[in-house]
Every structure is written in structure tokens, then in C-alpha cells.
Write a protein that holds these residues in place. Structure first.
Motif, PDB file in Angstrom:
ATOM      1  N   PHE A  45      53.250  33.926  40.257  1.00 36.40           N
ATOM      2  CA  PHE A  45      53.136  35.267  39.704  1.00 36.40           C
ATOM      3  C   PHE A  45      54.044  35.436  38.479  1.00 36.40           C
ATOM      4  O   PHE A  45      53.601  35.901  37.429  1.00 36.40           O
ATOM      5  CB  PHE A  45      53.499  36.295  40.778  1.00 36.40           C
ATOM      6  CG  PHE A  45      53.552  37.726  40.287  1.00 36.40           C
ATOM      7  CD1 PHE A  45      52.395  38.465  40.148  1.00 36.40           C
ATOM      8  CD2 PHE A  45      54.770  38.320  39.969  1.00 36.40           C
ATOM      9  CE1 PHE A  45      52.440  39.772  39.701  1.00 36.40           C
ATOM     10  CE2 PHE A  45      54.824  39.621  39.516  1.00 36.40           C
ATOM     11  CZ  PHE A  45      53.658  40.355  39.367  1.00 36.40           C
ATOM     12  N   TRP A  58      46.733  32.799  41.408  1.00 36.92           N
ATOM     13  CA  TRP A  58      47.971  33.280  42.017  1.00 36.92           C
ATOM     14  C   TRP A  58      47.751  33.262  43.529  1.00 36.92           C
ATOM     15  O   TRP A  58      47.101  34.128  44.081  1.00 36.92           O
ATOM     16  CB  TRP A  58      48.300  34.692  41.502  1.00 36.92           C
ATOM     17  CG  TRP A  58      49.407  35.379  42.226  1.00 36.92           C
ATOM     18  CD1 TRP A  58      50.488  34.808  42.823  1.00 36.92           C
ATOM     19  CD2 TRP A  58      49.546  36.795  42.450  1.00 36.92           C
ATOM     20  NE1 TRP A  58      51.295  35.766  43.398  1.00 36.92           N
ATOM     21  CE2 TRP A  58      50.734  36.989  43.178  1.00 36.92           C
ATOM     22  CE3 TRP A  58      48.776  37.900  42.083  1.00 36.92           C
ATOM     23  CZ2 TRP A  58      51.156  38.261  43.560  1.00 36.92           C
ATOM     24  CZ3 TRP A  58      49.200  39.160  42.473  1.00 36.92           C
ATOM     25  CH2 TRP A  58      50.386  39.334  43.190  1.00 36.92           C
ATOM     26  N   ALA A  91      45.650  41.925  38.042  1.00 37.79           N
ATOM     27  CA  ALA A  91      45.260  41.080  39.172  1.00 37.79           C
ATOM     28  C   ALA A  91      43.963  41.624  39.755  1.00 37.79           C
ATOM     29  O   ALA A  91      43.736  42.837  39.764  1.00 37.79           O
ATOM     30  CB  ALA A  91      46.350  41.046  40.242  1.00 37.79           C
ATOM     31  N   HIS A 135      52.857  44.646  34.627  1.00 34.89           N
ATOM     32  CA  HIS A 135      51.764  44.086  35.421  1.00 34.89           C
ATOM     33  C   HIS A 135      51.027  45.236  36.096  1.00 34.89           C
ATOM     34  O   HIS A 135      51.647  46.055  36.789  1.00 34.89           O
ATOM     35  CB  HIS A 135      52.271  43.110  36.474  1.00 34.89           C
ATOM     36  CG  HIS A 135      51.176  42.570  37.348  1.00 34.89           C
ATOM     37  ND1 HIS A 135      50.254  41.643  36.901  1.00 34.89           N
ATOM     38  CD2 HIS A 135      50.832  42.856  38.631  1.00 34.89           C
ATOM     39  CE1 HIS A 135      49.398  41.372  37.866  1.00 34.89           C
ATOM     40  NE2 HIS A 135      49.732  42.091  38.937  1.00 34.89           N
TER      41      HIS A 135
END
Length: 335
Positions: free
Chosen positions: A327, A158, A102, A77
Motif C-alpha cells: 500500500f 495490493w 482503491a 488516498h
């Protein structure tokens, strides 16, 4: 699962991104997952231009690639679009590994606030970064819609949570420890140009204005607004006490993607006043816990007197457990 979390935002930085990543990975570790965090630590770094308190990695690709090879994670991630994040992006692209990203901060707007650049080329760069991800996580429905309009795809929500044990209402005697005239209008966060703090400090409000936080604008604002109370950055229980001292939390930002500080204020029993923009529109909306208005002063005055009990009850419904589960479910394992 063994997750490699790659981020340019990490300690000693103190902000919503770092608190979110630290809290969520802590919960995932409690669930038995293995988390390798790769940040600017261990790399040669230089101060970020216009924000010297933040240091960024210098040419991190080779070392980061070696660290990722050694870690052999099952999922990657990438949390930020900085040098370490771009190095991980390049690593995954070269090896054909799927990854997630993100959208924590409005990077194009932050650049435009500091440099004479238009938004379009920076958005193209950021959109290209995220378009290669299997999924890009965003904090709110409003931000998701906005990014879709700008051509971003594969967006999933999220959400964020709040530590309701740390951030909580206090008895009046504890709230008065600063000795400031009430009402106390509170700001907590980075003291930087993109936070639009002058819009708060310029308001004509009776009582006291309290600013909690550090950043590159701190000394300049101290000089420009001698009647405001600047206490610098606070941490842990001391930070929570300062939250609870406020009567209204004023959130002047026009660029935050969420605004974790609003949840921390609400958990402390402090109502929120903000502009009707992304972040406040999703956190506050029309709930009876704050006021949104294009006239920030009107919002602040209208929020004064909202019961602390209503703010606290709202925050109790926002758990970090739910955030961590969201997440984890959005990750893209490849081993």
C-alpha cells in the motif's frame, strides 16, 4: 510521510474494507508515518438507502476541503466512491494534486442488486472516478484483469493479510460451545443481498448452518430459514471463537473483490467452499485448503475433512506487514 486517507467506510461499520484500512494504517503509524483519516464522522449524515445501518455524509465538499487544507498532507488516498470519496476526488482535481484510489467493492453490482439499473452506466461513472488517479489499487490478479477488460488503467495489486494471533484453531472442547449438530457450515460477513447468502442457506447439507454477522437482510433470513442459527455480529475474541467453531466456511458471494473472511477462516483452521469467481479464485485457487465449484453444495461437501493444519499453514504466509508495504509503495506523494 503525512497521508490523508479519505473513506466512506469506517467505524462503526464492520466489514473487510474497514478492517483492512484500520490494520494497514495502524502498521504505517508504527513505522512513524502520520495518518489523518477523514470519513463520514463530523459531517451531517443520512442512512444509506436499502442499508440504513450505514450512514453517508451529506454534501461534504466544503468541510472536507477545509479539513484537507488544514491537514496539508503529503499524499492523499481515496478509498471509496461514496460522497466523501467523491468530495476528495473533486478537491484533488481542482487543486491539481495527484492521488491514489482503491477498488474495494463491486459498486456497480451492488447498485444493480438493489435498483433496476444496468451495469454499464454505473461502470462508466466508477471508471471515470478511478481514471483520474495515479494508481488504483486492487486486491487480486483476477480483479486486475477483469477491470482492465472494462477499460480501467493504472492498476496495481495490493494484497490482504490476516491476524493469525486472533484467528487461530481451538481445542475441540472450545469449538463445541454453541452446542450445534456437526458438521457446522459457517458464514461470516454482512447479511445483505449482494452477499448471496440464500445460495448457502438453500443448500441441502447435513448438520447445522451458522450465520455470523448483521445487516439489512438479517431479520428476513431469520424468518425464512428458522432451522439456521443466526447469532448476529460478533467482534474480537468472540468473533474468532465463532470462526473456529466451524467445520467448513461457505463463501457464497459472487461479487466480492477479495473476501478477507476467507483468510480469517483459514487462519482458524477452517477450510473454504466457494464459487470459482474473483476472490476465491485468487485466495483458494487450487491450493489444498478448500474447494471451488459452480455447485456450492458439492464444494462444501468436498471441503469437509480438509486438515486444519493445511489451512493454518496457508494463512501464516499472508501477513499484514506485506500488505502495508504494498500500500505504502503505491502512494503518490506530492509534497
Amino acid at each position: 510521510m503525512h497521508l490523508a486517507l479519505v473513506t466512506d467506510a469506517w467505524y462503526p461499520q464492520v466489514n473487510g474494507v474497514v478492517r483492512t484500512l484500520d490494520t494497514v494504517t495502524g502498521l504505517l503509524r508504527q513505522d512513524g508515518h502520520d495518518i489523518t483519516i477523514l470519513s463520514h464522522e463530523g459531517f451531517r449524515t443520512v442512512p444509506l438507502p436499502t442499508y440504513p445501518e450505514i450512514r453517508i455524509a451529506l454534501l461534504p465538499y466544503r468541510r472536507l476541503s477545509r479539513l484537507l487544507d488544514e491537514a496539508a498532507p503529503q499524499a492523499i488516498h481515496i478509498a471509496t466512491e461514496g460522497p466523501v470519496g467523491f468530495a476528495a476526488w473533486r478537491y484533488c482535481r481542482r487543486r491539481g494534486y495527484p492521488f491514489t484510489t482503491a477498488y474495494h467493492t463491486r459498486f456497480p453490482e451492488y447498485v444493480a442488486a438493489r435498483l433496476p439499473l444496468t451495469l454499464a452506466p454505473t461502470y462508466r461513472m466508477v471508471r471515470g472516478f478511478h481514471s483520474s488517479a495515479v494508481r488504483t489499487m486492487v486486491a487480486t490478479p483476477t480483479l486486475r484483469s477483469e477491470l482492465q477488460d472494462r477499460g480501467f488503467g493504472n492498476l496495481v495489486e495490493w494484497g490482504r493479510g490476516v491476524d493469525v494471533d486472533l484467528f487461530r484453531p481451538r481445542p475441540q472442547a472450545e469449538r463445541d460451545f454453541l452446542g450445534l449438530k456437526r458438521p457446522i457450515w459457517l458464514y461470516v460477513g454482512r447479511v445483505a443481498v449482494e452477499k448471496n447468502i440464500r445460495a448457502f442457506l438453500d443448500l441441502d447439507l447435513e448438520g447445522s448452518k451458522l450465520v455470523v454477522g448483521g445487516g439489512p437482510q438479517l431479520e428476513q433470513l431469520r424468518r425464512d430459514y428458522p432451522d439456521a442459527c443466526f447469532v448476529g455480529p460478533k467482534y474480537g475474541e468472540d468473533l474468532a471463537r465463532h470462526y473456529a467453531a466451524g467445520d467448513v466456511f461457505v463463501f457464497p458471494s459472487l461479487t466480492d473483490t477479495f473476501g478477507l473472511v476467507m483468510l480469517e477462516a483459514l487462519a482458524s483452521g477452517v477450510p473454504v467452499a466457494a464459487f470459482p469467481v474473483t476472490g476465491p479464485l485468487d485466495v483458494i485457487a487450487d491450493a489444498p485448503i478448500g474447494r471451488l465449484d459452480r455447485d456450492l453444495g458439492a464444494a462444501a461437501r468436498a471441503a469437509l475433512g480438509i486438515p486444519a493444519e493445511a489451512c493454518r499453514a496457508f494463512a501464516l504466509q499472508r501477513s499484514w506487514r506485506r500488505s502495508a508495504d504494498q500500500f505504502f509503495s503505491a502512494l503518490a506523494p506530492f509534497r
